[in-house]
Enzyme design. Structure first.
Site, short mmCIF file in Angstrom:
data_model
loop_
_atom_site.label_atom_id
_atom_site.label_comp_id
_atom_site.label_asym_id
_atom_site.label_seq_id
_atom_site.Cartn_x
_atom_site.Cartn_y
_atom_site.Cartn_z
N HIS A 94 54.16 97.15 47.56
CA HIS A 94 53.78 97.87 48.77
C HIS A 94 52.28 98.13 48.79
O HIS A 94 51.60 97.98 47.77
CB HIS A 94 54.54 99.19 48.92
CG HIS A 94 54.28 100.20 47.84
ND1 HIS A 94 55.09 100.33 46.73
CD2 HIS A 94 53.31 101.13 47.68
CE1 HIS A 94 54.62 101.30 45.95
NE2 HIS A 94 53.53 101.80 46.51
N HIS B 175 46.02 102.55 47.95
CA HIS B 175 46.29 101.77 46.73
C HIS B 175 47.14 100.55 47.08
O HIS B 175 47.68 100.46 48.18
CB HIS B 175 46.99 102.62 45.67
CG HIS B 175 48.37 103.11 46.04
ND1 HIS B 175 48.60 104.31 46.67
CD2 HIS B 175 49.60 102.55 45.86
CE1 HIS B 175 49.90 104.47 46.85
NE2 HIS B 175 50.53 103.42 46.38
N GLU C 252 48.48 100.47 41.55
CA GLU C 252 49.72 101.02 41.02
C GLU C 252 50.52 99.85 40.44
O GLU C 252 50.68 98.83 41.10
CB GLU C 252 50.51 101.70 42.15
CG GLU C 252 51.85 102.29 41.70
CD GLU C 252 52.61 102.94 42.86
OE1 GLU C 252 52.22 102.75 44.03
OE2 GLU C 252 53.60 103.64 42.58
CO CO Z 1 52.61 103.56 45.88
#
Ligand code: CO
Length: 139
Positions: free
Chosen positions: A7, A80, A131
């Site tokens: 994502h 992110h 991440e």
């Molecule tokens: Co995230």
């Protein structure tokens, strides 16, 4: 070795307003409910796209880590990117062995998808907060 893009994290001052934009302007049709993650200091909502998700994050509480980001980016912005890895502990150790800074204690935390995640400092990642998340079952 990174795998799928899971994502893109987008900080917003209002998930409700962002959902309207993704739905009414961009035509997205599938959204999760908005829920809070008090330990992470965020409200979260995912926009489902055919090949990935957008993770909308809004500050939760006074100590939210994204207050600073929104102070610099009042309308919100890309926060992110999240890649899947096969083994989060091996990925963390690999990042550290290569001189990268893993945020916090480095102990993986349970992220919004219910699997362990770590964050790698943008200074080591071409200016992008990265991440890394343990690949969910079935991915
Ligand atoms: Co995230």
């Amino acid at each position: 070795m990174i795998g799928r893009l899971n994502h893109i994290g987008v900080a917003t001052p209002s998930i409700d307003e962002s959902v309207k934009m993704y739905r009414d302007i961009l035509g997205a049709t599938s959204f999760t409910e908005k829920w809070s993650m008090p330990e992470q200091g965020v409200w979260v909502c995912f926009v489902d796209l055919p090949n990935t998700q957008i993770e909308l994050i809004e500050p939760y509480g006074e100590d939210s880590p994204i207050h600073g980001f929104l102070a610099k980016n009042p309308k919100g912005g890309q926060h992110h990117v999240c890649y899947e890895v096969d083994d989060i502990i091996a990925a963390r150790d690999d990042m550290r062995a290569k001189g990268c800074t893993v945020l916090g204690t480095g102990e993986p935390r349970i992220g919004a998808h219910g699997v362990p995640v770590i964050f790698v400092h943008p200074k080591d990642m071409g200016g992008i907060l990265v991440e890394l998340m343990q690949k969910p079952e079935g991915h």
